[in-house]
Scaffold this active site. Sequence first.
Site, PDB file in Angstrom:
ATOM      1  N   ARG A  77     -12.190  41.288 -12.634  1.00 12.86           N
ATOM      2  CA  ARG A  77     -10.998  40.470 -12.422  1.00 12.86           C
ATOM      3  C   ARG A  77     -11.357  39.009 -12.183  1.00 12.86           C
ATOM      4  O   ARG A  77     -12.399  38.692 -11.661  1.00 12.86           O
ATOM      5  CB  ARG A  77     -10.170  40.994 -11.251  1.00 12.86           C
ATOM      6  CG  ARG A  77     -11.005  41.492 -10.091  1.00 12.86           C
ATOM      7  CD  ARG A  77     -10.182  42.286  -9.134  1.00 12.86           C
ATOM      8  NE  ARG A  77      -9.402  41.393  -8.287  1.00 12.86           N
ATOM      9  CZ  ARG A  77      -8.926  41.751  -7.112  1.00 12.86           C
ATOM     10  NH1 ARG A  77      -9.143  42.948  -6.649  1.00 12.86           N
ATOM     11  NH2 ARG A  77      -8.211  40.906  -6.393  1.00 12.86           N
ATOM     12  N   THR A  78     -10.420  38.134 -12.609  1.00 11.70           N
ATOM     13  CA  THR A  78     -10.619  36.703 -12.423  1.00 11.70           C
ATOM     14  C   THR A  78     -10.412  36.362 -10.959  1.00 11.70           C
ATOM     15  O   THR A  78      -9.412  36.731 -10.368  1.00 11.70           O
ATOM     16  CB  THR A  78      -9.592  35.916 -13.250  1.00 11.70           C
ATOM     17  OG1 THR A  78      -9.742  36.267 -14.613  1.00 11.70           O
ATOM     18  CG2 THR A  78      -9.805  34.433 -13.093  1.00 11.70           C
ATOM     19  N   LEU A  79     -11.377  35.672 -10.340  1.00 11.18           N
ATOM     20  CA  LEU A  79     -11.255  35.305  -8.942  1.00 11.18           C
ATOM     21  C   LEU A  79     -10.926  33.834  -8.768  1.00 11.18           C
ATOM     22  O   LEU A  79     -10.122  33.462  -7.937  1.00 11.18           O
ATOM     23  CB  LEU A  79     -12.545  35.641  -8.203  1.00 11.18           C
ATOM     24  CG  LEU A  79     -12.837  37.136  -8.136  1.00 11.18           C
ATOM     25  CD1 LEU A  79     -14.227  37.388  -7.594  1.00 11.18           C
ATOM     26  CD2 LEU A  79     -11.808  37.841  -7.269  1.00 11.18           C
ATOM     27  N   ASN A  90      -5.730  40.470 -12.769  1.00 13.64           N
ATOM     28  CA  ASN A  90      -6.711  39.802 -13.616  1.00 13.64           C
ATOM     29  C   ASN A  90      -6.022  38.716 -14.409  1.00 13.64           C
ATOM     30  O   ASN A  90      -5.889  38.814 -15.624  1.00 13.64           O
ATOM     31  CB  ASN A  90      -7.359  40.832 -14.545  1.00 13.64           C
ATOM     32  CG  ASN A  90      -8.481  40.225 -15.353  1.00 13.64           C
ATOM     33  OD1 ASN A  90      -8.983  39.147 -15.026  1.00 13.64           O
ATOM     34  ND2 ASN A  90      -8.876  40.902 -16.423  1.00 13.64           N
ATOM     35  N   PRO A  91      -5.553  37.649 -13.717  1.00  6.95           N
ATOM     36  CA  PRO A  91      -4.686  36.681 -14.392  1.00  6.95           C
ATOM     37  C   PRO A  91      -5.436  35.788 -15.361  1.00  6.95           C
ATOM     38  O   PRO A  91      -6.649  35.594 -15.257  1.00  6.95           O
ATOM     39  CB  PRO A  91      -4.136  35.846 -13.234  1.00  6.95           C
ATOM     40  CG  PRO A  91      -5.178  35.937 -12.180  1.00  6.95           C
ATOM     41  CD  PRO A  91      -5.789  37.304 -12.305  1.00  6.95           C
TER      42      PRO A  91
END
Lengths: 279, 242
Positions: free
Chosen positions: B19-21, B123-124
């Site tokens: 996932r995007t952090l 996970n944008p």
Amino acid sequence: MFRNQYDTDVTTWSPAGRLFQVEYAMEAVKQGSAAIGLRSKTHVVLGCVNKANSELSSHQKKIFKVDDHIGVAIAGLTADGRVLSRYMRNECINYSFTYESPLPVGRLVVQLADKAQVCTQRSWKRPYGVGLLVAGLDESGAHLYYNCPSGNYFEYQAFAIGSRSQAAKTYLERRFDNFMDSSREDLIKDALMAIRETLQGETLKSSICTVAVVGVGESFHILDQGTVQQMIDAFDIAGEQEAPAPEPDADAEQGAAAEPGAGADQVGAVDEGVAPMDI
Amino acid sequence: MDSKMQQHGLLGSESDSQRTLYPYVTGTSVVALKYKDGILMAADMGGSYGSTLRYKTVERMKAIGKHSLLGASGEISDFQEILRYLDELILYDNMWDDGNSLGPKEVHNYLTRVMYNRRNKFNPLWNSLVLGGVKNGQKYLGMVSMIGVNFEDNHVATGFGNHLARPILRDEWHENLSFEDGVKLLEKCMRVLLYRDRSAVNKLQIAKITEEGVTISPPYSLKTFWGFSAFHNPTVGAEGSW
């Protein structure tokens, strides 16, 4: 057509290059009760004959609303027709949800045709036994398509399918040049006349037919029985020739029947209690 | 059993490589407005790497199909991913070859669905998108955020543009701006952003979209003025500082 050794499987070609199972499926369409469709630049009208099995039962639903801008009339195995209508409704609503825009009719029709084609090329499936007249509006105007069990689709100015549809087709062939510029009322009148042609002498009344309309600024909807009966009374008795403007008070013209066929209808109409002023 | 649960991403903090952090290379504000013939959009060409102004020729506005223009701020690699999605979308649309085409409203809604679905998976795509276009004479201008919030308006901006540019646009935007007036208004907004946004660079492009199509200007710079009296002898009130 006669039985032969190549007609058991849909995946078996005949030596003449035919798929008999697919052709038999199209026969099923011809056995269903009639459905007709016609269109102008701005409106599309669908109509069908609804015969109930007995006086005790209700008649089958053959016209389905697929979306605000698309509707379909079916002929053949109604169960197959229901399943395909559900598929079409699903496709429309998914497209609307993703793009907030109505699905163009032409694309829906192609998706439907591709779905039908699959069933002509799998040994464990059978073709859908239903013909669909798809009426819809999109950016490029009003459209009427016919989808076959074979997976073919065609666009039409006017068309009829089902039993005794040839009579309706003959009527429509004579008149279709004018349809593009017809008004909504004239289009519905022609639809009712075409339905009457398939009845072959039987009286046309709203209890045995269904009419639906879709047009610019008008969502697809089925006309209610009262409205249909009014129109039958207005158009039918006012003379079935080229009289364009329907008059509700058509008492004076009741007896003025030109064609014998129409005359029989008129007499039948009066007999069966379809009084002109019964509005 | 335990590691399987962690991989779902909802609970544990291990296996979060899925996932995007946080974003790495980012673009700053995009500003856009409706004018007489269509939409005008402006964005600078900077790609920041944290506090470093690392890349200075990043094109943050792209034409989409025949009718739309997309501008993005936020993670540049996610913007490139979105361009790949849209490329495929437009390709399939063209393959129908049937006289129908996806307009700006359809593309905007498609993007909203994509952004919202990614947000739901934690996970944008770390972008704020501005989508403008004209189809059949109808002008359309909308925005989608990284969490899927979307709306339409006569003028939109992302990031710092919301705080610095929108107030100017609220005061000075009106219907049927001419092209010249629209550009002047956009440049006024971009100049304020250049002075006050630390991640802005003085190299920008202005794009216009009308019924005829998309034009993106070549890069150019804004004139700035630094000759304020307060900047002469800045330490006069605090000897020893610099």
